[in-house]
Structures are given as C-alpha cells and as structure tokens.
Design a protein around this motif. Sequence first.
Motif, PDB file in Angstrom:
ATOM      1  N   ALA A  20       0.918  -0.830  -0.058  1.00  0.00           N
ATOM      2  CA  ALA A  20      -0.277  -0.084  -0.206  1.00  0.00           C
ATOM      3  C   ALA A  20       1.106   0.932   0.372  1.00  0.00           C
ATOM      4  O   ALA A  20       0.554   2.102  -1.061  1.00  0.00           O
ATOM      5  N   LEU A  21       2.052   0.919   0.610  1.00  0.00           N
ATOM      6  CA  LEU A  21       2.814   2.350   0.267  1.00  0.00           C
ATOM      7  C   LEU A  21       3.391   2.787  -0.633  1.00  0.00           C
ATOM      8  O   LEU A  21       3.604   3.588  -0.721  1.00  0.00           O
ATOM      9  N   ILE A  22       4.455   1.404  -1.111  1.00  0.00           N
ATOM     10  CA  ILE A  22       4.728   1.922  -2.345  1.00  0.00           C
ATOM     11  C   ILE A  22       3.376   2.162  -3.416  1.00  0.00           C
ATOM     12  O   ILE A  22       3.743   3.133  -4.169  1.00  0.00           O
ATOM     13  N   GLU A  23       2.425   1.409  -4.086  1.00  0.00           N
ATOM     14  CA  GLU A  23       1.485   2.134  -4.423  1.00  0.00           C
ATOM     15  C   GLU A  23       0.864   3.470  -4.221  1.00  0.00           C
ATOM     16  O   GLU A  23       1.394   4.892  -5.114  1.00  0.00           O
ATOM     17  N   ALA A  24       1.144   4.461  -3.336  1.00  0.00           N
ATOM     18  CA  ALA A  24       0.306   5.412  -2.729  1.00  0.00           C
ATOM     19  C   ALA A  24       1.595   6.287  -2.921  1.00  0.00           C
ATOM     20  O   ALA A  24       1.367   7.511  -3.612  1.00  0.00           O
TER      21      ALA A  24
END
Length: 200
Positions: A20-24
């Motif tokens: 989720a952090l990488i996508e955001a």
Amino acid sequence: MQEREARRSNPERAEATRKALIEAARRLFVEKSYADTATPDIATAAGVTRGALYHHFDDKQALFRAVVEQEAAHVAEEIERATPATLAAKGALLKGGEAFLDAMAAPGRTRLLLLDGPAVLGRTAMDRIDGEHSARTLREGLSMAMEEGTMKKAPPDALAALLSAAFDRAALAIEAGATRQEIEAALAVVIEGLFIDRSG
C-alpha cells in the motif's frame, strides 16, 4: 491455535502495508513529483500511520527506491514475456526493444526511471538497479547472439550500456511526442547493424 494464525497473518499484514505504501508513493511521486511529496501525504494516501511508514522504510528516499525497483522489475518482466527462448537472437533483441518501449509507456514510468530516478538516487544506484533488470535482459540477449556467432564481437557490458542508453533516449523521445514508428525504425537499423551479414 490463534497464536499460530496471528503469526501467519503478521507477515501478510506487513506485506500488505508495504504494498500500500509503495502504490501510494508511486501515485504521488508521479502526480506531485518526488520533491513535492511529503511522507505524511504518503501515509495518509496509503491509509497507514507515519510510524508504519518508517517501520518499513528508513525515509522518503528509501521508499522512492522501492518504487523505482518495482518499476524496473515490471519492465524486465514485460521484456522477458515478449522474448521466449524459441526466438533467434536478432528477433529477441528487436522484440525486446518493442517490449521495453511498451513497458515504458505506462503512465509515469519514464519520469520515475529516467528522470527522477537518477536525480534522487544518483546515476550509480540507477545503473545498479537497471543492471539487475532490463539492462540484464539486454546483456543476456547480446551475449547469446555473440555466442551463437550471428553478432559482431564486442565487449558485452559496454555494448549493453550503450544500447540501453539508446533505448532510454528513445523512450524519452516518445514521451516528448516523437513518432514511435520512426523511433523503432531507427533502433532496428542500429540492431541490424550489430549482426553479421551472411547474405553475400
């Protein structure tokens, strides 16, 4: 029993948070740029706390590097899908070049890998990342062609670096509005010129 289930799910939760952090971060780095993206923005967009962000990544640059490594891996995967082992060396290089340009057409990818990547991480780090992914596939293709005797001999690492730079420049040119058909035709001439002409 519940303890065992918790132990099993902890790594899954950690991986989901990291993803989720990488996508955001990817989305915000493309929309706002690396410089204009703050870690609180990323944490909010990912739906996690800043503490969770810093648990997985030392700082914003480390998170950016993870984004870049993921993008580079996607490019290499597309090239490998387009170049099965049944292809002859020349066909593999041509198809691999097309697949590279296809992969680089993903929104934001050219900026992340070719513009912001070198600016944020440095040329040496980006060369290392590239060398583990798309440049690796290119080097392998060149080595295969030389081994089978269809390509003129040249130091494979140096040749791969020069061709990789040409492909990067091609992706940037297309991003800037150049006609892809013309770019691909020029790249094909370069690749064809590396092979031994046995027609005569």
